[in-house]
Design a protein around this motif. Sequence first.
Motif, PDB file in Angstrom:
ATOM      1  N   ARG A  12     -17.911  -7.974   1.544  1.00  0.00           N
ATOM      2  CA  ARG A  12     -17.793  -9.198   2.320  1.00  0.00           C
ATOM      3  C   ARG A  12     -17.656  -8.894   3.811  1.00  0.00           C
ATOM      4  O   ARG A  12     -18.212  -9.613   4.638  1.00  0.00           O
ATOM      5  N   SER A  13     -16.917  -7.874   4.164  1.00  0.00           N
ATOM      6  CA  SER A  13     -16.784  -7.534   5.584  1.00  0.00           C
ATOM      7  C   SER A  13     -16.310  -6.086   5.706  1.00  0.00           C
ATOM      8  O   SER A  13     -15.881  -5.465   4.727  1.00  0.00           O
ATOM      9  N   MET A  35     -13.231  -6.813  12.873  1.00  0.00           N
ATOM     10  CA  MET A  35     -13.777  -7.198  11.584  1.00  0.00           C
ATOM     11  C   MET A  35     -15.242  -7.559  11.792  1.00  0.00           C
ATOM     12  O   MET A  35     -15.562  -8.328  12.709  1.00  0.00           O
ATOM     13  N   SER A  78      -5.477   8.594   2.738  1.00  0.00           N
ATOM     14  CA  SER A  78      -5.671   7.259   3.275  1.00  0.00           C
ATOM     15  C   SER A  78      -4.807   6.249   2.509  1.00  0.00           C
ATOM     16  O   SER A  78      -4.000   6.620   1.663  1.00  0.00           O
ATOM     17  N   ARG A  89      -2.211 -11.364   4.802  1.00  0.00           N
ATOM     18  CA  ARG A  89      -3.435 -12.042   5.210  1.00  0.00           C
ATOM     19  C   ARG A  89      -3.038 -13.465   5.578  1.00  0.00           C
ATOM     20  O   ARG A  89      -2.347 -14.144   4.819  1.00  0.00           O
ATOM     21  N   TYR A  99       0.838  -1.193   0.000  1.00  0.00           N
ATOM     22  CA  TYR A  99       0.000   0.000   0.000  1.00  0.00           C
ATOM     23  C   TYR A  99       0.875   1.246   0.000  1.00  0.00           C
ATOM     24  O   TYR A  99       2.027   1.235   0.455  1.00  0.00           O
ATOM     25  N   LEU A 110     -13.854  -3.588   8.181  1.00  0.00           N
ATOM     26  CA  LEU A 110     -12.787  -3.646   9.179  1.00  0.00           C
ATOM     27  C   LEU A 110     -12.487  -2.256   9.713  1.00  0.00           C
ATOM     28  O   LEU A 110     -12.600  -1.261   8.987  1.00  0.00           O
ATOM     29  N   ASP A 147     -10.737 -11.909   6.291  1.00  0.00           N
ATOM     30  CA  ASP A 147     -10.363 -10.771   5.457  1.00  0.00           C
ATOM     31  C   ASP A 147      -9.346  -9.868   6.145  1.00  0.00           C
ATOM     32  O   ASP A 147      -8.897  -8.895   5.556  1.00  0.00           O
ATOM     33  N   PHE A 183      -9.965   1.482   1.666  1.00  0.00           N
ATOM     34  CA  PHE A 183      -9.980   2.268   2.890  1.00  0.00           C
ATOM     35  C   PHE A 183     -10.730   3.570   2.722  1.00  0.00           C
ATOM     36  O   PHE A 183     -10.729   4.184   1.649  1.00  0.00           O
ATOM     37  N   GLY A 184     -11.338   4.012   3.813  1.00  0.00           N
ATOM     38  CA  GLY A 184     -11.884   5.353   3.890  1.00  0.00           C
ATOM     39  C   GLY A 184     -10.781   6.355   4.172  1.00  0.00           C
ATOM     40  O   GLY A 184      -9.617   5.992   4.375  1.00  0.00           O
ATOM     41  N   GLY A 220     -13.083  -9.339  -0.265  1.00  0.00           N
ATOM     42  CA  GLY A 220     -12.488 -10.672  -0.281  1.00  0.00           C
ATOM     43  C   GLY A 220     -10.986 -10.566  -0.431  1.00  0.00           C
ATOM     44  O   GLY A 220     -10.242 -10.735   0.513  1.00  0.00           O
ATOM     45  N   ASP A 221     -10.553 -10.213  -1.619  1.00  0.00           N
ATOM     46  CA  ASP A 221      -9.122 -10.160  -1.870  1.00  0.00           C
ATOM     47  C   ASP A 221      -8.500  -8.802  -1.562  1.00  0.00           C
ATOM     48  O   ASP A 221      -7.292  -8.721  -1.417  1.00  0.00           O
ATOM     49  N   LYS A 222      -9.305  -7.770  -1.519  1.00  0.00           N
ATOM     50  CA  LYS A 222      -8.688  -6.468  -1.299  1.00  0.00           C
ATOM     51  C   LYS A 222      -9.505  -5.625  -0.329  1.00  0.00           C
ATOM     52  O   LYS A 222     -10.689  -5.835  -0.145  1.00  0.00           O
ATOM     53  N   LEU A 223      -8.795  -4.693   0.287  1.00  0.00           N
ATOM     54  CA  LEU A 223      -9.411  -3.724   1.191  1.00  0.00           C
ATOM     55  C   LEU A 223      -9.446  -2.366   0.514  1.00  0.00           C
ATOM     56  O   LEU A 223      -8.450  -1.944  -0.089  1.00  0.00           O
ATOM     57  N   SER A 248     -13.946  -4.850   2.793  1.00  0.00           N
ATOM     58  CA  SER A 248     -13.292  -5.967   2.133  1.00  0.00           C
ATOM     59  C   SER A 248     -14.218  -6.570   1.090  1.00  0.00           C
ATOM     60  O   SER A 248     -15.399  -6.818   1.352  1.00  0.00           O
ATOM     61  N   GLN A 305      -6.265  -8.054   7.411  1.00  0.00           N
ATOM     62  CA  GLN A 305      -4.875  -7.850   7.003  1.00  0.00           C
ATOM     63  C   GLN A 305      -4.122  -7.214   8.156  1.00  0.00           C
ATOM     64  O   GLN A 305      -4.635  -6.321   8.831  1.00  0.00           O
TER      65      GLN A 305
END
Lengths: 115, 109
Positions: free
Chosen positions: B31-32, B48, A42, A96, A35, B34, A102, B99-100, B94-97, B92, A104
């Motif tokens: 999916r979720s 989460m 952000s 992960r 990232y 965090l 999910d 962010f705000g 699944g594979d990526k997040l 999420s 990280q």
Amino acid sequence: SAVISQKPSRDICQRGTSLTIQCQVDSQVTMMFWYRQQPGQSLTLIATANQGSEATYESGFVIDKFPISRPNLTFSTLTVSNMSPEDSSIYLCSVRLAGYTDTQYFGPGTRLTVL
Amino acid sequence: EDKVVQSPLSLVVHEGDTVTLNCSYEVTNFRSLLWYKQEKKAPTFLFMLTSSGIEKKSGRLSSILDKKELFSILNITATQTGDSAIYLCAKSSGDKLTFGTGTRLAVRP
């Protein structure tokens, strides 16, 4: 969770040079990510580091600028190439863990300043 | 575009106050949700959330998800100066997040 180390923790670089950031985790993880966090912004995902194959880059990021390696399950590098002042950011690796989650976990980050 | 919006952008409170931080997201590929706390460089994981209406709690921090209205809140009770940080929520897929922008919280003695 996992213990994640990154180095260097910070660096000041000259325009036009390249810097390689290393990320090491103490256990085998399923996925590793890189990232960028520009000043006052952000986190933005650069790419997913895939073991033994080319990384998967997000829109706006290219391999020539941000080459990534992941030779095994616990180690990855990100290179910031031909740097300009706009590359001044915090660079973070995350992992992960195995299993359906999910979540990280992030490394301590590398603060890069380009002059 | 995958958006996560946090409010307020910044907040200043006094020790002992209770704060509520907000996070709204788009439903696409959800999916979720965090929550992370970022004090210096590295975000540290807080919660989460995957199911609506089930509160997650850790000490003075708690969080809940509303999947119908597409938002989550993070509550901090009896705030302390050590709670001063940027609080990030992430969606999420699944594979990526994603962010705000974060909420910067400052707790004054």
